[in-house]
Design an enzyme around this catalytic site. Sequence first.
Site, PDB file in Angstrom:
ATOM      1  N   HIS A 117       1.004   5.388   0.952  1.00 48.45           N
ATOM      2  CA  HIS A 117       0.418   6.487   1.719  1.00 48.45           C
ATOM      3  C   HIS A 117       0.472   7.789   0.921  1.00 48.45           C
ATOM      4  O   HIS A 117       1.498   8.111   0.318  1.00 48.45           O
ATOM      5  CB  HIS A 117       1.196   6.728   3.015  1.00 48.45           C
ATOM      6  N   HIS A 153       0.842  -1.193   0.000  1.00 49.34           N
ATOM      7  CA  HIS A 153       0.000   0.000   0.000  1.00 49.34           C
ATOM      8  C   HIS A 153       0.879   1.245   0.000  1.00 49.34           C
ATOM      9  O   HIS A 153       2.022   1.227   0.448  1.00 49.34           O
ATOM     10  CB  HIS A 153      -0.961   0.021   1.199  1.00 49.34           C
TER      11      HIS A 153
END
Length: 226
Positions: free
Chosen positions: A170, A168
Amino acid sequence: MPPPSGSLAPERRLAVLLSHFRPCHEAPRVTTRLASVERHGTAVAAEAEAGLAASPCAAAGSGEGESSGGGCCVFCNIAAGAAPAFKLYEDDVCLCILDAKPLTTGHSLIIPKSHYPSLQTTPPTVLAAICSKLPLLGAAIMKATQCDAFNVLINNGEKAGQVIFHTHVHIIPRSKDDNLWSSETYSRSPISHDQETKNLVSSIKEVLSSSPEDYSAATSSTPKGF
């Protein structure tokens, strides 16, 4: 609204390194400081209350393009629609959600819908799809939060602060008085033009030339001389 200043500021500058919530069945941290930092990182409260754990998903198999299985991965559950999240964007490859305990207003995560436990196990096509959305999503988040800058961050690997082992990215909107880190938070020294640096360059190039597309093999071996 910017996070409070004061005694928590140093922890919040480091919080992004542990910006996920702790697995529900994880043993207590030995280091009090790390536990304190992690409490200011990402936490999907609704999932935690429902008993969904952010466990090390790599243990569930190869993790290459598969669900982690057993309901252990929060991001897999969000992608499957089995766990709640504030979705900002979604396509066939990835989705963008608001971080449940943001470091700043608008702090968001871009996650692939398929399960990949690390950056090096994520196919280049998936990474390209994620990165291609960064300008669009970053611009939208900046406009909505009325800021003019943002950080893009990936915690890749346990030593780098990764807790949820599902790739993932940010997006962290920044403002002048957000009390997070600056580019000069930590003192840095100029790189040394010595033999050790030359050996490092040679070692990295050797790994790249021997297996330029096999990222997992490259990261599993130790360069010569180190």
